[in-house]
Write an enzyme that holds these catalytic residues in place. Structure first.
Site, PDB file in Angstrom:
ATOM      1  N   ARG A 233       0.866  -1.167   0.084  1.00 53.29           N
ATOM      2  CA  ARG A 233      -0.006  -0.125  -0.085  1.00 53.29           C
ATOM      3  C   ARG A 233       0.855   1.377  -0.090  1.00 53.29           C
ATOM      4  NH1 ARG A 233      -3.363  -1.826  -1.933  1.00 53.29           N
ATOM      5  NH2 ARG A 233      -5.593  -2.229  -1.675  1.00 53.29           N
ATOM      6  N   GLU A 262      -3.292   7.202  -6.264  1.00 51.09           N
ATOM      7  CA  GLU A 262      -3.450   6.423  -7.738  1.00 51.09           C
ATOM      8  C   GLU A 262      -4.520   7.117  -8.574  1.00 51.09           C
ATOM      9  OE1 GLU A 262      -3.219   2.229  -7.090  1.00 51.09           O
ATOM     10  OE2 GLU A 262      -1.450   2.378  -6.252  1.00 51.09           O
ATOM     11  N   HIS A 280       0.547  -0.413 -10.090  1.00 46.83           N
ATOM     12  CA  HIS A 280      -0.312  -1.396  -9.113  1.00 46.83           C
ATOM     13  C   HIS A 280      -0.515  -2.635 -10.078  1.00 46.83           C
ATOM     14  CE1 HIS A 280      -3.141  -1.040  -5.704  1.00 46.83           C
ATOM     15  NE2 HIS A 280      -2.981  -2.479  -5.955  1.00 46.83           N
TER      16      HIS A 280
HETATM   17  N1  LIG Z   1      -1.202  -4.902  -4.688  1.00 54.14           N
HETATM   18  C1  LIG Z   1      -1.793  -5.931  -4.672  1.00 54.14           C
HETATM   19  O1  LIG Z   1      -2.089  -6.654  -5.368  1.00 54.14           O
HETATM   20  C2  LIG Z   1      -2.181  -6.475  -3.161  1.00 54.14           C
HETATM   21  C3  LIG Z   1      -2.895  -7.680  -3.186  1.00 54.14           C
HETATM   22  C4  LIG Z   1      -3.437  -8.130  -1.941  1.00 54.14           C
HETATM   23  C5  LIG Z   1      -3.051  -7.399  -0.711  1.00 54.14           C
HETATM   24  N2  LIG Z   1      -2.560  -6.135  -0.938  1.00 54.14           N
HETATM   25  C6  LIG Z   1      -2.017  -5.195   0.098  1.00 54.14           C
HETATM   26  O2  LIG Z   1      -0.939  -5.895   0.717  1.00 54.14           O
HETATM   27  C7  LIG Z   1      -1.031  -5.864   2.278  1.00 54.14           C
HETATM   28  C8  LIG Z   1      -0.726  -7.197   2.757  1.00 54.14           C
HETATM   29  O3  LIG Z   1      -2.031  -7.951   2.411  1.00 54.14           O
HETATM   30  P1  LIG Z   1      -2.468  -9.343   3.156  1.00 54.14           P
HETATM   31  O4  LIG Z   1      -3.698  -9.702   2.346  1.00 54.14           O
HETATM   32  O5  LIG Z   1      -0.860 -10.342   3.166  1.00 54.14           O
HETATM   33  O6  LIG Z   1      -2.945  -8.739   4.255  1.00 54.14           O
HETATM   34  P2  LIG Z   1      -3.035  -9.552   5.808  1.00 54.14           P
HETATM   35  O7  LIG Z   1      -4.089  -9.027   6.807  1.00 54.14           O
HETATM   36  O8  LIG Z   1      -3.267 -10.969   5.557  1.00 54.14           O
HETATM   37  O9  LIG Z   1      -1.714  -9.520   6.316  1.00 54.14           O
HETATM   38  C9  LIG Z   1      -1.162  -8.049   6.938  1.00 54.14           C
HETATM   39  C10 LIG Z   1      -0.243  -8.469   8.243  1.00 54.14           C
HETATM   40  O10 LIG Z   1       0.271  -7.386   8.506  1.00 54.14           O
HETATM   41  C11 LIG Z   1       0.513  -7.245   9.949  1.00 54.14           C
HETATM   42  N3  LIG Z   1       0.668  -6.068  10.568  1.00 54.14           N
HETATM   43  C12 LIG Z   1      -0.599  -4.965  10.672  1.00 54.14           C
HETATM   44  N4  LIG Z   1      -0.116  -4.038  11.608  1.00 54.14           N
HETATM   45  C13 LIG Z   1       1.387  -4.245  11.552  1.00 54.14           C
HETATM   46  C14 LIG Z   1       2.588  -3.386  12.113  1.00 54.14           C
HETATM   47  N5  LIG Z   1       2.209  -2.170  12.466  1.00 54.14           N
HETATM   48  N6  LIG Z   1       3.544  -3.758  12.175  1.00 54.14           N
HETATM   49  C15 LIG Z   1       3.907  -5.176  11.325  1.00 54.14           C
HETATM   50  N7  LIG Z   1       2.971  -5.735  11.134  1.00 54.14           N
HETATM   51  C16 LIG Z   1       1.801  -5.420  11.102  1.00 54.14           C
HETATM   52  C17 LIG Z   1      -0.606  -8.209  10.347  1.00 54.14           C
HETATM   53  O11 LIG Z   1      -0.647  -8.815  11.686  1.00 54.14           O
HETATM   54  C18 LIG Z   1      -0.689  -9.174   9.353  1.00 54.14           C
HETATM   55  O12 LIG Z   1      -0.350 -10.197   9.360  1.00 54.14           O
HETATM   56  C19 LIG Z   1      -2.185  -4.983   2.533  1.00 54.14           C
HETATM   57  O13 LIG Z   1      -1.644  -3.714   2.422  1.00 54.14           O
HETATM   58  C20 LIG Z   1      -3.116  -5.172   1.181  1.00 54.14           C
HETATM   59  O14 LIG Z   1      -4.148  -4.130   0.968  1.00 54.14           O
HETATM   60  C21 LIG Z   1      -1.819  -5.556  -2.254  1.00 54.14           C
HETATM   61  O1  LIG Z   2      -5.971  -4.947  -2.252  1.00 55.16           O
HETATM   62  C1  LIG Z   2      -6.189  -5.495  -3.234  1.00 55.16           C
HETATM   63  O2  LIG Z   2      -6.863  -6.279  -3.637  1.00 55.16           O
HETATM   64  C2  LIG Z   2      -5.091  -5.134  -4.305  1.00 55.16           C
HETATM   65  O3  LIG Z   2      -4.416  -3.899  -4.089  1.00 55.16           O
HETATM   66  C3  LIG Z   2      -5.487  -5.302  -5.457  1.00 55.16           C
HETATM   67  O4  LIG Z   2      -6.379  -4.286  -5.762  1.00 55.16           O
HETATM   68  P1  LIG Z   2      -7.253  -4.428  -7.023  1.00 55.16           P
HETATM   69  O5  LIG Z   2      -7.354  -5.907  -7.877  1.00 55.16           O
HETATM   70  O6  LIG Z   2      -8.672  -4.101  -6.883  1.00 55.16           O
HETATM   71  O7  LIG Z   2      -6.673  -3.496  -7.970  1.00 55.16           O
END
Ligand SMILES: NC(=O)c1ccc[n+]([C@@H]2O[C@H](COP(=O)([O-])OP(=O)(O)OC[C@H]3O[C@@H](n4cnc5c(N)ncnc54)[C@H](O)[C@@H]3O)[C@@H](O)[C@H]2O)c1
Ligand SMILES: O=C(O)[C@H](O)COP(=O)(O)O
Length: 525
Positions: A233, A262, A280
Site C-alpha cells: 500500500r 493513484e 499497481h
Molecule cells: N497490490 C496488490 O495486489 C495487493 C494484493 C493483496 C494485498 N495487498 C496489500 O498487501 C498488504 C498485505 O495484504 P495481506 O492480504 O497479506 O493482508 P493480511 O491482513 O493477511 O496481512 C497483513 C499483516 O500485517 C500485519 N501487521 C499489521 N500491522 C502491522 C504493523 N504495524 N507492523 C507489522 N505488522 C503489521 C498483520 O498482523 C498481518 O499479519 C495489504 O496492505 C493489502 O492491502 C496488495
Molecule cells: O487490495 C487489493 O486487492 C489489491 O491492491 C488489488 O486491488 P485491485 O485488484 O482491486 O486493483
C-alpha cells in the site's frame, strides 16, 4: 422483484455473467464521479467495487436499498466499514483472489532490482550493450526482511525460502508457530530487522500505525546498499525521505507498485534509474482478476439471498430467530473478549466459548465472533462475522472450540470463555439485559463492570481493602462498586473494583508496592 447490482469498476465478465444467469439485473457505471454515484445508488441492492470507488457514510445514506458491498479484491480500505455496519450493510471481499499474484510480483520486483533488469532492458532498447554497468547480486544467502506476515507476506516467505534467502521479520500479531512454520526469525522491534536486512519488503495494511512507518530514521538505520520493495500500500514509505536516501546512494534500489494517490504519474522517485515503478500491477494477472470476479459474484449472491457470506468483514445481520436467542449476549461477549485480552496482554493461542442453560441449543458462532471482535478489534481487521470467525481466528493462530452445557447453575443462562489461562463468565440481568461478570479466573463474583475497573488478586489477609482504598482515595479515584471472590483452599481472594477518576501507572505501582499482590489488572471497557 428482480434484485439490482451496480458495478463501478472493471470486472472480468465471468462474474457478471454468473450474476445475470442467476436472475440479477447488473448495471455498469464505470468510474463514476462522487455525485454520479450518489444519485444512481438508491435502487441498488448490491454494489461491487475495486479500490477506487470510495464508499463513505454519505454514499451509504443515499443507498436506501443497499444490502451488500462486494470488493473484488483484498483490501477494503476504500469502504467505511463502521458506517456500513451501522446501516446493516454487509461488506465482503475476495481475500485470496490476488495474493499469489501479489507475492509473485514482489518476487519479480526483488529479482528485477537485484539484477537491474529494467535499466538493462531500457539500455538495450537504446541500442547499447553495457554488461559491466549492470553487475547484480544473488538473492541466495542474502537476508530478506518481511514486514507483515499475513497472507501475502507468508507467500513471499515461502518463495524467498526457495531462493535460499535468510528470512527475518516483524509482525506483532504473527504467532511464533506461524513464523516457525514459515522459517522466519521474528523480532518484536523494527531496529534489529532494519540493521540486518539486505532486502526489505512490506506486506502491511494501510493503517494509522503503518502510514509513514518507514521514514528518514528507519532508512538511516538500514544497511548501506539495501534494496526496498513496496507492493502493498502507498504511504508506508515516506517517498520524500526515500528519494533523499536513494539520491545519497544509501539505498541501492527501490521498487514500488502501490502509491498513496493513484493513478500516480509523478513522484519523488520518478527521476531515479534505480527506482522500479509499476502501476499497481500486483493483482493484474488473468488468474487473479478472474478469481476476484467469480468469487465476489458468489459472495454477493449469498448475501442477497440471506445466506452466510464467508468473507464478510463486518457483522452480517443475524436472522431474527437467531438474534432472539443470542442477540442480547453479543455485547456481553464483546466485553468478555476485551476483558480477557487485556488480562492476557497478547493474542491467545486457544479460545473456548461455552454456552450454558437457556443458550445450550443456540448457535455459538455469532457469540464466538463477538468474543473475537471484542478481543482483537484493535487489529483494525474489520469486525468478525459468524461466518468468518473460525477461519479468521485460525489465520491468527488461535485455536477455537465451542461447547454447550445444560446446567447454568443458579442462572437461567450464561456464557463462559477461556482464553489460554484467563477465564471469564457472564450472565444477563433484568429487562435491560445488563451484563454481569459471574466468574473471573475461577473466582465466583457478581458485578456489572464499569468503564474502568481494577482487579486485584492476593493472598487473603485482613486490612488489604483498607490499604487499597487509602491509596486510591489519595489519588482521587472513587470506588463505585466492588465484589470480592475467594478461593479458601488457596487462601486467595480476588477483588473486582469499579472506579471513577484517573488511575495512572504511578498509582498502580503504589498499589503493587503496598500489598503482596499476585496480580493487578486495570481493565477499560
Ligand atoms: N497490490 C496488490 O495486489 C495487493 C494484493 C493483496 C494485498 N495487498 C496489500 O498487501 C498488504 C498485505 O495484504 P495481506 O492480504 O497479506 O493482508 P493480511 O491482513 O493477511 O496481512 C497483513 C499483516 O500485517 C500485519 N501487521 C499489521 N500491522 C502491522 C504493523 N504495524 N507492523 C507489522 N505488522 C503489521 C498483520 O498482523 C498481518 O499479519 C495489504 O496492505 C493489502 O492491502 C496488495
Ligand atoms: O487490495 C487489493 O486487492 C489489491 O491492491 C488489488 O486491488 P485491485 O485488484 O482491486 O486493483
Amino acid at each position: 422483484m428482480t434484485k439490482k447490482i451496480l458495478v463501478t469498476e472493471d470486472l472480468v465478465q465471468e462474474g457478471i455473467d454468473s450474476l445475470t444467469e442467476h436472475g440479477y439485473e447488473v448495471d455498469m457505471l464505470i468510474d463514476p464521479t462522487v455525485e454520479e454515484l450518489a444519485s444512481a445508488i438508491a435502487p441498488y441492492d448490491a454494489l461491487i467495487v475495486h479500490p477506487n470507488t470510495v464508499v463513505d457514510s454519505s454514499l451509504l445514506d443515499a443507498a436506501e436499498n443497499l444490502k451488500i458491498i462486494g470488493r473484488a479484491g483484498v483490501t477494503v480500505d476504500n469502504i467505511d466499514i463502521e458506517a456500513a455496519s451501522e446501516r446493516g450493510v454487509i461488506v465482503c471481499n475476495a481475500p485470496n483472489s490476488n495474493v499469489i499474484s501479489a507475492a509473485e510480483h514482489t518476487m519479480a520486483l526483488l529479482l528485477a532490482a537485484a539484477r537491474h533488469i529494467p535499466e538493462a532492458s531500457a539500455s538495450m532498447h537504446e541500442g547499447q550493450w553495457r554488461r559491466a554497468d549492470f553487475m547484480g547480486s544473488e538473492l541466495f544467502g542474502k537476508t530478506l526482511a518481511i514486514f507483515g506476515l499475513g497472507r501475502v507476506g507468508g507467500l513471499v516467505a515461502e518463495r524467498a525460502a526457495a531462493f535460499g534467502m535468510n528470512l527475518i521479520g516483524h509482525d506483532p500479531y504473527c504467532s511464533p508457530e506461524r513464523a516457525l512454520h514459515l522459517g522466519v526469525t521474528l523480532y518484536d522491534d523494527m531496529a534489529p530487522v532494519l540493521a540486518q536486512a539486505d532486502f526489505i519488503t512490506v506486506h502491511l495494511p494501510r493503517t494509522v500505525s503503518t502510514l509513514g512507518m518507514f521514514g528518514a530514521d528507519e532508512f538511516a538505520a538500514m544497511k548501506d546498499g539495501v534494496v526496498l520493495v513496496n507492493a502493498a500500500r502507498g504511504g508506508i514509505f515516506n517517498m520524500d525521505a526515500l528519494a533523499d536516501f536513494v539520491a545519497a546512494g544509501k539505498i541501492a534500489a527501490v521498487a514500488v507498485d502501490s502509491f498513496e494517490a493513484e493513478p500516480c504519474t509523478d513522484s519523488p522517485l520518478h527521476e531515479f534509474e534505480n527506482a522500479i515503478l509499476t502501476p499497481h500491477l500486483s493483482p493484474m494477472t488473468h488468474e487473479a482478476q478472474r478469481r476476484a470476479s467469480t468469487q465476489i459474484a458468489e459472495y454477493v449472491e449469498a448475501g442477497l439471498e440471506g445466506g452466510m457470506v464467508a468473507t464478510a468483514v463486518n457483522l452480517s445481520p443475524l436472522p431474527p430467530e437467531v438474534f432472539d436467542a443470542i442477540g442480547p449476549y453479543v455485547h456481553a461477549c464483546k466485553m468478555m473478549g476485551s476483558m480477557a485480552s487485556q488480562i492476557l496482554g497478547h493474542t491467545p493461542k486457544s479460545l473456548k466459548v461455552e454456552l450454558a442453560g437457556g443458550l445450550a441449543d443456540a448457535d455459538p458462532a455469532p457469540l464466538l465472533a463477538a468474543v473475537l471482535d471484542g478481543g482483537l478489534s484493535y487489529r483494525r481487521l474489520g469486525a468478525f462475522s459468524a461466518a468468518n470467525a473460525e477461519s479468521v481466528a485460525s489465520q491468527h493462530g488461535i485455536s477455537v472450540t465451542t461447547a454447550s452445557v445444560r446446567d447454568a447453575g443458579e442462572y437461567a443462562s450464561s456464557v463462559r470463555i477461556v482464553a489460554d489461562e484467563v477465564e471469564v463468565a457472564a450472565t444477563l440481568f433484568g429487562t435491560e439485559h445488563t451484563p454481569r461478570i459471574i466468574s473471573l479466573m475461577g473466582y465466583k463474583i457478581d458485578i456489572a463492570p464499569a468503564t474502568t475497573s481494577l482487579v486485584f488478586e492476593y493472598v487473603d489477609a485482613p486490612g488489604r481493602i483498607g490499604v487499597i482504598g487509602t491509596i486510591l482515595g489519595d489519588a482521587a479515584a472513587n470506588i463505585t462498586t466492588m465484589q470480592i471472590g475467594t478461593k479458601p483452599e488457596e487462601s486467595c481472594a480476588l477483588v473486582y473494583m469499579n472506579v471513577e477518576g484517573d488511575v495512572s501507572e504511578a498509582v498502580l505501582d503504589r498499589l503493587r508496592g503496598a500489598i503482596d499482590l499476585r496480580n493487578l489488572w486495570k481493565i477499560t471497557l
